[in-house]
Design an enzyme around this catalytic site. Structure first.
Site, short mmCIF file in Angstrom:
data_model
loop_
_atom_site.label_atom_id
_atom_site.label_comp_id
_atom_site.label_asym_id
_atom_site.label_seq_id
_atom_site.Cartn_x
_atom_site.Cartn_y
_atom_site.Cartn_z
N LYS A 262 43.41 -29.02 15.23
CA LYS A 262 42.56 -27.83 15.41
C LYS A 262 42.45 -27.51 16.88
O LYS A 262 42.71 -28.33 17.77
CB LYS A 262 41.18 -28.04 14.80
CG LYS A 262 40.37 -29.22 15.37
CD LYS A 262 39.61 -28.92 16.65
CE LYS A 262 38.76 -30.11 17.11
NZ LYS A 262 38.23 -29.93 18.49
N PRO B 66 47.83 -36.02 19.63
CA PRO B 66 47.45 -36.96 20.69
C PRO B 66 46.01 -37.42 20.54
O PRO B 66 45.11 -36.62 20.22
CB PRO B 66 47.62 -36.14 21.98
CG PRO B 66 48.42 -34.95 21.61
CD PRO B 66 48.18 -34.69 20.16
N ALA B 67 45.78 -38.69 20.76
CA ALA B 67 44.42 -39.23 20.70
C ALA B 67 43.63 -38.79 21.92
O ALA B 67 44.16 -38.72 23.03
CB ALA B 67 44.46 -40.75 20.63
N GLY B 68 42.36 -38.49 21.71
CA GLY B 68 41.47 -38.18 22.82
C GLY B 68 41.76 -36.86 23.50
O GLY B 68 41.34 -36.63 24.63
N GLY B 69 42.44 -35.95 22.81
CA GLY B 69 42.79 -34.68 23.42
C GLY B 69 41.94 -33.51 22.98
O GLY B 69 42.12 -32.39 23.45
N GLY C 226 42.50 -35.09 15.78
CA GLY C 226 43.35 -35.94 14.96
C GLY C 226 42.61 -36.94 14.10
O GLY C 226 42.85 -37.04 12.90
N SER D 207 40.56 -35.17 11.38
CA SER D 207 41.42 -34.57 10.36
C SER D 207 42.00 -35.64 9.44
O SER D 207 42.05 -35.46 8.22
CB SER D 207 42.54 -33.77 11.02
OG SER D 207 43.29 -33.05 10.06
N ASP E 237 33.19 -33.15 13.36
CA ASP E 237 34.33 -32.27 13.11
C ASP E 237 34.95 -32.47 11.73
O ASP E 237 35.77 -31.65 11.30
CB ASP E 237 35.43 -32.50 14.15
CG ASP E 237 35.07 -31.97 15.53
OD1 ASP E 237 34.03 -31.30 15.65
OD2 ASP E 237 35.83 -32.23 16.48
#
EC number: 2.7.1.148
Length: 295
Positions: free
Chosen positions: A22, A106-109, A113, A116, A148
């Protein structure tokens, strides 16, 4: 539990389910609740790109994660495992599952992720276990995992308020996006503690967003001052469009009317940047996958 038996008998072993990324097309903080959680307003845009969650039903009640969704995150702490166990407990089912995640987000972006992936586990296992729980129930469970998660459970682009869980579905025009991952991660609590963060933005309306007057992200100035890598990405993206931050960062993006325009912009960026061109989705591909199981 008959659905599980049917699926086993039909030879359907592992099933694959999409977990889309997202974007937050804008984000502002409007206040703080008595419990310390910050109130915000944002627009969630779902994308046609993301992770894939693979699931296999077990009959022994065990919930197992195969491999590492995220390096260094234990099986018990992983959101996908927690989501499965939460659903199992809430429904009182004896069914179990094995979970494997193909990570692309990507993690922490700030691309959503982990949330979701958790939402996909809730929605998919609700179907695979034959539970029949309503989306409202799944969204409430998801909120226990993260603010989220509900938007991914519901699978619609949305105007969001509260801590992000008060969702109003909205229609968004077709668009393509150039995404860049600066490769740095600053924990969200640390950003919320920043003295530079604006926490008292005036309440906006959906009409304000529709007019194009809402594009800013409250975390952008904080991250750009704090993280040279984020500032460098903003400088690079400013040569091809108007860069924005998603979530609490550090992911950045530029919106384009067409995929061709986004691809052209990507070609102008330094090859060292980790970047993708994706398209906005009218709704989550998870909903399409769910519909396919009910045909």
């Amino acid at each position: 539990m008959d659905r599980i038996a049917l699926m086993d008998a039909s030879g359907r072993d592992w099933s694959a389910w999409p977990a889309p990324a997202k974007l937050n097309l804008f984000l502002q903080i409007t206040g703080r609740r008595a419990d310390g959680y910050h109130l915000l307003q944002t627009v969630f845009r779902l994308l046609d790109w993301g992770d894939t969650v693979h699931l296999r039903v077990r009959r022994d009640g065990q919930i197992r994660r195969l491999g590492e969704s995220l390096p260094g995150v234990s099986e018990d702490d992983d959101l996908v495992t927690r989501a499965a166990r939460l659903l199992q407990s809430a429904a009182g089912t004896q069914a179990g599952a094995e979970i494997r995640v193909d990570k692309r987000i990507p993690a922490g972006g700030g691309f959503g992720g982990g949330s979701s992936d958790a939402a996909t586990v809730l929605v998919a296992l609700n179907a695979l276990w034959g539970l029949g729980l309503a989306a409202d129930v799944l969204a409430e469970l998801g909120l226990q995992l993260g603010a989220d998660v509900p938007v991914f459970v519901r699978g619609r682009n949305a105007w969001a308020e509260g801590v992000g869980e008060q969702l109003t579905p909205i229609s968004l025009p077709e668009a393509a996006y150039l995404l860049v991952d600066p490769g740095v991660h600053v924990p969200t609590p640390a950003l919320f503690r920043s003295q530079e963060l604006t926490r008292d933005a005036a309440l906006a309306k959906i009409a304000d967003f529709a007019s194009g007057s809402l594009l800013d992200n409250a975390f952008e100035p904080v991250l750009r001052r704090r993280e040279p890598a984020v500032e460098a990405v903003f400088q690079a993206l400013s040569r091809v469009g108007t860069p924005r931050l998603t979530g609490s960062g550090s992911g950045c993006f530029v919106e384009f009317a067409t995929r061709a325009a986004a691809e052209q912009a990507l070609a102008q960026l330094p090859g060292s940047l980790r970047a993708w061109v994706v398209e906005g989705a009218a709704h989550s591909p998870l909903l399409d996958a769910l519909d396919a199981t009910q045909v």
